[in-house]
Design a protein around this motif. Structure first.
Motif, PDB file in Angstrom:
ATOM      1  N   UNK A   2      28.863  86.863  58.287  1.00 55.94           N
ATOM      2  CA  UNK A   2      29.229  86.339  56.326  1.00 55.94           C
ATOM      3  C   UNK A   2      29.835  87.080  55.671  1.00 55.94           C
ATOM      4  N   UNK A   3      30.321  86.781  54.584  1.00 58.99           N
ATOM      5  CA  UNK A   3      31.871  87.268  54.848  1.00 58.99           C
ATOM      6  C   UNK A   3      31.246  87.043  52.779  1.00 58.99           C
ATOM      7  N   UNK A   4      31.919  87.809  52.202  1.00 60.60           N
ATOM      8  CA  UNK A   4      32.498  88.255  50.627  1.00 60.60           C
ATOM      9  C   UNK A   4      33.248  86.475  50.086  1.00 60.60           C
ATOM     10  N   UNK A   5      34.109  86.613  50.360  1.00 59.54           N
ATOM     11  CA  UNK A   5      34.462  85.500  50.308  1.00 59.54           C
ATOM     12  C   UNK A   5      35.907  84.693  51.641  1.00 59.54           C
ATOM     13  N   UNK A   6      35.816  82.994  51.050  1.00 59.09           N
ATOM     14  CA  UNK A   6      35.970  82.415  52.292  1.00 59.09           C
ATOM     15  C   UNK A   6      37.128  81.312  51.844  1.00 59.09           C
ATOM     16  N   UNK A   7      38.645  82.016  52.232  1.00 57.46           N
ATOM     17  CA  UNK A   7      39.254  80.606  51.658  1.00 57.46           C
ATOM     18  C   UNK A   7      39.600  79.985  52.477  1.00 57.46           C
ATOM     19  N   UNK A  23      42.429  93.776  49.534  1.00 53.37           N
ATOM     20  CA  UNK A  23      42.752  94.770  48.436  1.00 53.37           C
ATOM     21  C   UNK A  23      41.772  95.244  47.344  1.00 53.37           C
ATOM     22  N   UNK A  24      40.480  94.388  46.792  1.00 53.58           N
ATOM     23  CA  UNK A  24      40.357  95.057  45.790  1.00 53.58           C
ATOM     24  C   UNK A  24      38.929  94.739  47.361  1.00 53.58           C
ATOM     25  N   UNK A  25      38.478  95.066  48.085  1.00 49.92           N
ATOM     26  CA  UNK A  25      37.726  95.594  48.637  1.00 49.92           C
ATOM     27  C   UNK A  25      36.733  94.826  49.474  1.00 49.92           C
ATOM     28  N   UNK A  26      37.010  93.562  49.149  1.00 49.09           N
ATOM     29  CA  UNK A  26      36.500  92.183  49.641  1.00 49.09           C
ATOM     30  C   UNK A  26      36.789  92.031  51.049  1.00 49.09           C
ATOM     31  N   UNK A  27      35.198  91.313  51.366  1.00 50.28           N
ATOM     32  CA  UNK A  27      35.361  91.039  53.054  1.00 50.28           C
ATOM     33  C   UNK A  27      35.898  89.679  53.094  1.00 50.28           C
ATOM     34  N   UNK A  28      37.753  89.113  53.343  1.00 48.81           N
ATOM     35  CA  UNK A  28      37.374  87.987  53.133  1.00 48.81           C
ATOM     36  C   UNK A  28      38.521  86.904  54.770  1.00 48.81           C
ATOM     37  N   UNK A  29      38.011  85.800  54.998  1.00 47.76           N
ATOM     38  CA  UNK A  29      38.033  84.927  56.073  1.00 47.76           C
ATOM     39  C   UNK A  29      39.202  84.284  54.992  1.00 47.76           C
ATOM     40  N   UNK A  30      39.962  83.651  56.163  1.00 45.55           N
ATOM     41  CA  UNK A  30      41.111  82.527  56.270  1.00 45.55           C
ATOM     42  C   UNK A  30      40.845  81.794  56.957  1.00 45.55           C
ATOM     43  N   UNK A  31      40.873  80.189  56.726  1.00 44.36           N
ATOM     44  CA  UNK A  31      40.404  79.076  57.658  1.00 44.36           C
ATOM     45  C   UNK A  31      41.412  78.537  57.471  1.00 44.36           C
ATOM     46  N   UNK A 251      48.327  90.045  54.595  1.00 41.48           N
ATOM     47  CA  UNK A 251      47.056  89.697  54.148  1.00 41.48           C
ATOM     48  C   UNK A 251      45.717  90.788  55.286  1.00 41.48           C
ATOM     49  N   UNK A 252      46.762  90.423  56.225  1.00 40.42           N
ATOM     50  CA  UNK A 252      45.846  91.976  57.712  1.00 40.42           C
ATOM     51  C   UNK A 252      46.033  93.004  57.340  1.00 40.42           C
ATOM     52  N   UNK A 253      47.144  93.514  56.591  1.00 42.40           N
ATOM     53  CA  UNK A 253      46.630  94.422  56.192  1.00 42.40           C
ATOM     54  C   UNK A 253      46.143  95.433  55.273  1.00 42.40           C
ATOM     55  N   UNK A 254      45.441  94.187  54.566  1.00 42.24           N
ATOM     56  CA  UNK A 254      44.687  94.682  53.996  1.00 42.24           C
ATOM     57  C   UNK A 254      43.109  94.005  54.101  1.00 42.24           C
ATOM     58  N   UNK A 514      38.279  85.634  41.064  1.00 45.47           N
ATOM     59  CA  UNK A 514      36.903  86.128  41.443  1.00 45.47           C
ATOM     60  C   UNK A 514      36.727  87.621  41.687  1.00 45.47           C
ATOM     61  N   UNK A 515      37.114  88.528  41.227  1.00 44.39           N
ATOM     62  CA  UNK A 515      37.203  90.144  41.372  1.00 44.39           C
ATOM     63  C   UNK A 515      36.489  90.114  39.815  1.00 44.39           C
ATOM     64  N   UNK A 516      37.136  88.931  38.960  1.00 41.87           N
ATOM     65  CA  UNK A 516      36.482  89.481  37.195  1.00 41.87           C
ATOM     66  C   UNK A 516      34.766  89.593  37.488  1.00 41.87           C
TER      67      UNK A 516
END
Ligand code: FAD
Length: 519
Positions: A2-7, A23-31, A251-254, A514-516
């Motif tokens: 599970x992720x915080x965010x899926x783009x 960068x805001x610390x979210x666990x993110x997946x881009x599909x 993105x990968x760097x983040x 999203x962060x706000x």
């Protein structure tokens, strides 16, 4: 997992959004459904040995501050050319080269009163565009709330205009709703100057020069150019795909994971809130927030489903105008095209076929009746002049062609070849011998653009950029601040404010939203 965010979607906006969320610390997946990242900002082969920026082909919309913040140059982005000039091609006279909308430089070949008029017009419109820059970069305020933070946002927007001073503010308010034809008639006598300036107002839209709102689209573009600064107008080394590749590395760097070749079939809902996505393979992936880079119609009507939305909202989404009017032509050439009387500097820049506003308006007229233009207006680049590695031999010509309606009367299937011949004939008139040098050709109609880039209607902005689809009502009221009526579902693509172009601002603003909401 599970992720915080899926783009959903790795268009450039999806990648910008994912990077900032990571960068805001979210666990993110881009599909991403396509095999490569970038959406309509990609480089690909269109003929054996010939590569081209298949959608967007020039860089002029991403603010320098965002480019630096994302460290795109650190992640490998290099420039083949910057500060490219625009040259208007003319059949009867020599071409005219201008620095359109960027700087009030002197224009060689345009002397006397017309030269002065151009300098003063450019300076004035640049002041107006400057007032728009913060508006384009901001999350739009919400209409009709008592909330003070929203009221403050409105005040800030009004202040941008008030700050212009009394004289400029009046002029800004006078022209903003005008059509560009009338504005240019007030200022110039040269057909070529008017044709060139009007072209920038209608490129990528469903407008002709006489369409109301075309001054707004011109200022929108000029604001982008201004924010881009020294990079406008630029050609990335390796084509526009290089921007997307650098974004993917950022993105990968983040810490973002990117998966390509996987289409999202459904946005999942659990207990009245987004809970993740289901892929076409049937696999389900959970996430607290889903941020969609797909266009608003696809997001709401196909991926989420109307059963989760109220009827009025669905009606608004169905009415978003998404039919594209721009086609793309790619030519593989065995030698550089010889445009009549063109200098080497101009050939390395941006060329346009829009010799007068009348030419442009006539080209537009056909589209009103579902026909393609028989004398189209075209934005041309020969990217191999600045970046020879795009072709193993010879040259590439890339052209955005106005006007080719999505809903062509009789359909594109039987008329594609005829339209391509029309476009080549138009080019040949300005570059004699071009036809003989063609070794391969590709035409992307709006229907092809829809199919290849998964954008409804093949529209450059994922939805017309016009007063009724602008800022806080973009794409529709109720989804104007990147959040949507479905909790946990956000938009981050060109369909949202401030619209299309490789600007990255919709992606950036969506990430901030999203962060706000999470804090
Ligand atoms: C012909 C043409 C010429 C243009 N020229 C220029 C130019 O020179 N300069 C410029 O700045 N702009 C130009 N533009 C506009 C610019 O390309 C777009 O506005 C911009 O790239 C949109 O970016 P985006 O990230 O919002 O969306 P997109 O680039 O459309 O990306 C959306 C992504 O979402 C993916 N997606 C959609 N549905 C799904 C799903 N179900 N599952 C997974 N993934 C999905 C798509 O595959 C795509 O990768 C041009 C556009 C066109 C069409």
């Amino acid at each position: 997992m599970s992720y915080d965010c899926i783009v959903v979607g790795a268009g450039h906006n999806g990648l910008v959004c994912a990077t900032l969320l990571g960068r805001a610390g979210k666990k993110v997946l881009v599909v991403e459904a396509a095999e490569q990242v970038g959406g309509s900002a990609i480089t690909r082969e269109f003929h054996p040995g010939f590569r081209v920026s298949a959608g967007a082909h020039l860089f002029y919309a991403m603010p320098n501050s965002l480019l630096r913040d994302l460290k795109l140059e650190h992640y490998g982005l290099q420039w083949a050319a910057r500060a490219m000039r625009t040259t208007v091609l003319q059949l009867d006279k020599g071409p005219l080269s201008l620095a359109v909308g960027v700087a009030d430089e002197e224009t060689p070949g345009l002397g006397g009163s017309e030269g002065l008029a151009l300098a003063s017009y450019q300076a004035k419109l640049q002041r107006f565009a400057k007032a728009l820059v913060p508006m384009l970069a901001a999350i739009p305020p919400r209409l009709g709330t008592e909330d003070w933070s929203n009221r403050l946002k409105f005040l800030k927007l009004a202040w941008q205009v008030r700050k212009l001073g009394r004289h400029d503010m009046r002029e800004f308010l006078r022209i903003i709703g005008m059509n560009v034809y009338d504005l240019l008639q007030e200022n110039f006598s040269s057909s070529a100057v008017k044709g060139a300036l009007a072209f920038d107002a209608v490129l990528g839209t469903n407008f002709g020069p006489r369409s109301p709102g075309s001054v707004l689209t011109l200022l929108h573009r000029m604001a982008g150019l201004q924010a881009t600064g020294q990079n406008a107008i630029a050609q990335p080394q390796g084509g526009m795909g290089a921007v997307s590749e650098a974004l993917a590395k950022a993105a990968q760097g983040a810490g973002v994971s990117i998966k390509t070749g996987l289409a999202v079939q459904k946005i999942l809902v659990d207990q009245d809130r987004t809970s993740g996505v289901q892929l076409q393979s049937g696999e389900k992936i959970g996430a607290k927030s889903v941020i969609s880079n797909a266009d608003p119609k696809t997001t709401f009507l196909t991926l989420l489903g109307t059963e989760y939305l109220d009827t009025e909202f669905v009606r608004r989404v169905q009415h978003i105008r998404t039919q594209g009017l721009a086609a793309k032509i790619h030519l593989a050439l065995n030698s550089a095209p010889c445009f009549t009387q063109i200098s080497a500097e101009s050939l390395a820049g941006r060329l346009i076929i829009s010799p007068s506003m009348e030419y442009l308006e006539k080209a537009f007229n056909h589209s009103k009746y579902g026909e393609y233009s028989t004398a189209p207006a075209i934005e041309i680049t020969v990217p191999t002049i600045n970046d020879p590695a795009l072709a193993s031999r010879g040259h590439v010509l890339s052209g955005v062609v106005q006007y080719a309606p999505y809903a062509l009367k009789g359909g594109w299937e039987n008329q594609r070849q005829r339209f391509m011949e029309t476009v080549i004939d138009t080019l040949e008139a300005y570059a004699p011998g071009l036809r003989k040098s063609i070794v391969g050709a590709e035409l992307l109609t709006p229907v092809d653009i829809e199919r290849e880039f998964r954008m409804t209607g093949g529209h450059w902005h994922h939805g017309e950029l016009a007063f009724d689809q602008f800022m806080m009502v973009r794409p529709v009221p109720g989804a104007g601040q990147y959040r949507t009526p479905m909790p946990g579902l956000f938009l981050c693509g060109a369909g949202s404010h401030p619209g299309g172009g490789v600007a990255g601002l919709a992606g950036r603003n969506a990430a901030l939203q999203v962060v706000a909401e999470d804090s």
